[in-house]
Design an enzyme around this catalytic site. Structure first.
Site, PDB file in Angstrom:
ATOM      1  CD  GLU A 134      86.844  18.315  40.984  1.00  0.00           C
ATOM      2  OE1 GLU A 134      86.643  17.304  41.663  1.00  0.00           O
ATOM      3  OE2 GLU A 134      86.523  19.453  41.354  1.00  0.00           O
ATOM      4  CD  GLU A 173      84.877  24.949  40.511  1.00  0.00           C
ATOM      5  OE1 GLU A 173      85.202  24.630  41.675  1.00  0.00           O
ATOM      6  OE2 GLU A 173      84.464  24.132  39.674  1.00  0.00           O
TER       7      GLU A 173
HETATM    8  O1  9MR Z   1      80.553  24.684  46.412  1.00  0.00           O
HETATM    9  C1  9MR Z   1      80.076  23.360  46.303  1.00  0.00           C
HETATM   10  C2  9MR Z   1      79.580  22.866  47.668  1.00  0.00           C
HETATM   11  O2  9MR Z   1      78.420  23.608  48.052  1.00  0.00           O
HETATM   12  C3  9MR Z   1      79.260  21.397  47.601  1.00  0.00           C
HETATM   13  O3  9MR Z   1      78.942  20.922  48.892  1.00  0.00           O
HETATM   14  C4  9MR Z   1      80.441  20.653  47.057  1.00  0.00           C
HETATM   15  C5  9MR Z   1      80.106  19.175  47.024  1.00  0.00           C
HETATM   16  O4  9MR Z   1      80.754  18.441  46.107  1.00  0.00           O
HETATM   17  O5  9MR Z   1      80.784  21.150  45.760  1.00  0.00           O
HETATM   18  C6  9MR Z   1      81.200  22.477  45.817  1.00  0.00           C
HETATM   19  O6  9MR Z   1      81.624  22.913  44.534  1.00  0.00           O
HETATM   20  C7  9MR Z   1      82.748  22.243  43.988  1.00  0.00           C
HETATM   21  C8  9MR Z   1      82.630  22.265  42.485  1.00  0.00           C
HETATM   22  O7  9MR Z   1      81.390  21.721  42.109  1.00  0.00           O
HETATM   23  C9  9MR Z   1      83.766  21.498  41.829  1.00  0.00           C
HETATM   24  N1  9MR Z   1      85.052  21.980  42.267  1.00  0.00           N
HETATM   25  C10 9MR Z   1      85.232  22.104  43.693  1.00  0.00           C
HETATM   26  C11 9MR Z   1      84.082  22.946  44.272  1.00  0.00           C
HETATM   27  C12 9MR Z   1      84.315  23.208  45.728  1.00  0.00           C
HETATM   28  O8  9MR Z   1      84.254  22.013  46.435  1.00  0.00           O
END
Ligand code: 9MR
Length: 375
Positions: free
Chosen positions: A158, A263
């Site tokens: 990102e 994802e």
């Molecule tokens: O699914 C993840 C969630 O459990 C966490 O709280 C969150 C915190 O940053 O991150 C989520 O995963 C993210 C991923 O690492 C990067 N892209 C977006 C995803 C969804 O938020």
């Protein structure tokens, strides 16, 4: 104990078996064998074996895993001299035991990274060289530990704004734009065989995609060892359109990149933000209108979700020479981050397995879509 395990595992296995009798092949991984691997992001309860039902689904259905949170900087490296590999080691062992394609997520991100990373012991921001040294050390430790075992790393996550410009994260501000090139170089030094990915959301939108294309073209021109792009795929019933998806996959293929849908989930709830985003810092107040399906998903929406998944897999199949992996961001609807983001405490339905671990109509639609690429 035996009774307890049987009563938790059997429903999931029966559910999978039920699908098997309805149509063959019965598993996602078998249906897409030869096209791309099918992954799921897994959480700590699944990694440690506590979620017996979830584990049965993962092993039956998927041939790739991603770590939902356990490899992120704040989890694995909470203090300057402290790494905790307890869960990450179990994560990798879980994948190896089932001969899965194992993904590392992620090395360099502006979220879930502790504040100390960017500061010296007096609290002042580090200079470029000091932060580069810290980044190199982290990447070498992580990638080096799992060399030859984690096959693909999300190296930078990102880094772009919605308009395609560079995000002004502390990585970018302190090191400069070339923090991305450096991160890929360090990862490649630590494991020359690993696939190295740039991972982001909303790259299906033209402005951000153009930014990513410019970034990758520059990196490739400089000989930076980037192999693939991760399209996160936090989608809705209407976004991205099939045409946007198709154009995006073609654009990255043209750059010689492999693409992972990294994802995937499809939101069926009313949008809480004006623009689709996966920015985890966004938080919206809960209200009933934003949470309409507390008591279950109406069949009409269930069918829309199934159709939507079939359409998306049609495009992925059309580009199967480029798409090397499709990973769902979670196993069952109950596991999904979408239940708490961008609104806390909603009942969300973005995945292929429901809260009881049963396959949804969307599961059957994805199985049926196999072998029928869109023209
Ligand atoms: O699914 C993840 C969630 O459990 C966490 O709280 C969150 C915190 O940053 O991150 C989520 O995963 C993210 C991923 O690492 C990067 N892209 C977006 C995803 C969804 O938020």
């Amino acid at each position: 104990m035996l009774v307890q395990v049987r009563s938790t595992v059997l429903p999931a296995l029966l559910a999978i078996g039920f699908a098997a009798t309805a149509q063959a092949p019965a598993s996602l991984k078998d249906a897409y064998q030869g096209d791309f691997v099918i992954g799921a992001a897994i959480n700590a309860a699944q990694i440690t074996g506590e979620d017996v039902r979830g584990d049965a689904i993962i092993k039956a259905q998927f041939n790739s895993i991603s770590p939902e949170n356990c490899l992120k900087w704040e989890s694995v490296h909470p203090q300057p001299d402290e790494y905790d590999f307890t869960i990450p080691d179990q994560y990798v062992a879980f994948g190896e035991k089932s001969h899965m394609f194992i993904v590392g997520h992620n090395l360099v991100w502006h979220n879930q990274v502790p504040a100390w990373v960017f500061r010296d012991d007096k609290g002042n921001l580090l200079d470029r060289d000091a932060l580069l040294a810290r980044m190199r050390d982290h990447i070498h430790t992580m990638v080096g530990r799992y060399k030859g075992r984690i096959q693909s790393w999300d190296v930078v996550n990102e880094a772009l704004n919605e308009d395609g410009t560079m995000r002004q994260s502390l990585w970018e501000k302190i090191i400069g734009d070339d923090y991305i090139a450096k991160a890929f170089q360090y990862a490649h030094e630590a494991d020359p065989q690993a696939q190295l990915t740039y991972n982001d959301y909303n790259l299906e939108n033209e402005a951000k995609r153009s930014g990513a294309i410019a970034l990758i073209t520059k990196l490739k021109g400089e000989g930076v060892p980037i192999t693939s792009v991760g399209l996160q795929g936090h989608d809705s019933l209407t976004w991205p359109t099939v045409d946007q998806m198709d154009a995006t996959l073609s654009a990255f293929a043209k750059l010689g990149m492999k693409v992972a849908i990294s994802e995937l989930d499809v939101d069926v709830l009313p949008p809480a933000t004006r623009q689709a985003t996966a920015d985890v810092t966004v938080s919206i107040q809960q209200n009933a209108a934003l949470n309409p399906y507390v008591n279950g998903l109406p069949d009409s929406v269930q069918q829309q979700l199934a159709k939507r998944y079939a359409d998306l897999f049609g495009v992925f199949l059309k580009h199967r020479d480029v798409v090397n992996r499709v990973t769902f961001w979670g196993v069952t609807d109950g596991d999904s981050w979408r239940n708490d983001w961008p609104v806390r405490g909603r009942t969300s339905y973005p995945l292929l397995f429901d809260r009881a671990g049963q396959p949804k109509p969307a599961f059957d639609a994805v199985i049926r879509a196999a072998g029928q690429p869109a023209s």
